[in-house]
Design a protein around this motif. Structure first.
Motif: not given
Length: 262
Positions: A13-15, A35-38, A82-91
């Motif tokens: 929900g980063g748009a 950033i992911t979103d619809i 190169g990887g993943l360290d942080i996930l923000v479940n904001n949507a």
């Protein structure tokens, strides 16, 4: 040195709104941000704005209620940065309706986005974060996940679920030795599109005379004397994502200007 140098963040929900503000704040602190979103056009613009400001960001389409989208989004973060360290479940979404007016379709939709999407995010982030030696998962809840509000029964239900999901996941992941921390963030009313819609719906239901009246009533309930700003929450995201909060997990972090303390 930035507070998030060397870290990779995925923000759902980063748009726009809190997600976009959080993405910009993390990028300024050195994180590489997916950033992911619809909302594809807006999401691409947000990512481009971060790049124009000297940060590193990319955008991919993701419907967080579709399980197949989660491995794809995680893979995009790993392949791009190169990887993943942080996930923000904001949507998330907000439904302003009385108990009587809330339909089963409303319940299914809000649960799918606000609860199930968060659950799947945690689930699919575990392996890539563990491979990196740990990480930070930040789940956006609300003060409505801690206290009841008129006209927000379904929303309160979903955000309360996020609060306890956070605690359960934090305990499990810590005990399993993943070194992944999980925390929830509980904003009051923030000056975003969602906040504006809340005021509009209160007017529709006769809970306020007009938009200005709704805004004034909610502002008055915040002891600090103002509504929240997106950057207020983004700053908390940065802290919880950084090593400064390395001894904090399974906690709810209220950022509400005194709304539920008064």
């Amino acid at each position: 040195m930035g507070r998030l140098d060397g870290k990779v963040a995925l923000i759902t929900g980063g748009a726009r709104g809190l997600g976009a503000e959080g993405a910009q704040a993390m990028a300024r602190e050195g994180a590489k941000v997916l950033i992911t979103d619809i909302l594809d056009a807006v999401g691409e613009q947000t990512a481009q704005g971060i790049r124009d400001a000297g940060g590193q960001a990319s955008y991919v389409h993701q419907d967080t209620t579709e399980e197949s989208h989660w491995p794809a989004a995680i893979r995009a973060a790993v392949d791009t940065f190169g990887g993943l360290d942080i996930l923000v479940n904001n949507a998330g979404i907000e439904i302003v309706k009385t108990l009587a007016d809330t339909t089963m379709e409303d319940l299914q939709r809000i649960s799918a986005i606000n609860e199930h999407g968060v659950y799947m995010g945690i689930k699919y982030a575990v392996d890539p974060m563990t491979e990196r030696g740990g990480g930070s998962i930040i789940n956006l809840s609300s003060v409505a996940g801690m206290q009841g509000f008129l006209g927000l029964t379904a929303y309160c239900m979903s955000k309360g679920a996020v609060r306890l999901l956070t605690k359960a996941a934090a305990v499990e992941l810590a005990r399993m030795g993943t070194k992944i921390r999980v925390n929830s963030v509980h904003p009051g009313v923030i000056q975003t599109t969602m906040g504006q819609r809340l005021f509009e719906r209160y007017v529709d239901y006769g809970l306020a005379e007009d938009y200005a009246d709704a805004e004034a009533k909610f502002t008055e309930r915040h002891s600090i004397g103002r509504l929240g700003r997106p950057e207020d929450v983004a700053n908390l995201f940065v802290f919880l994502a950084s090593d400064e909060s390395s001894f904090i997990t399974g906690e709810e972090h209220v950022i509400d200007g005194g709304l539920i303390s008064d």
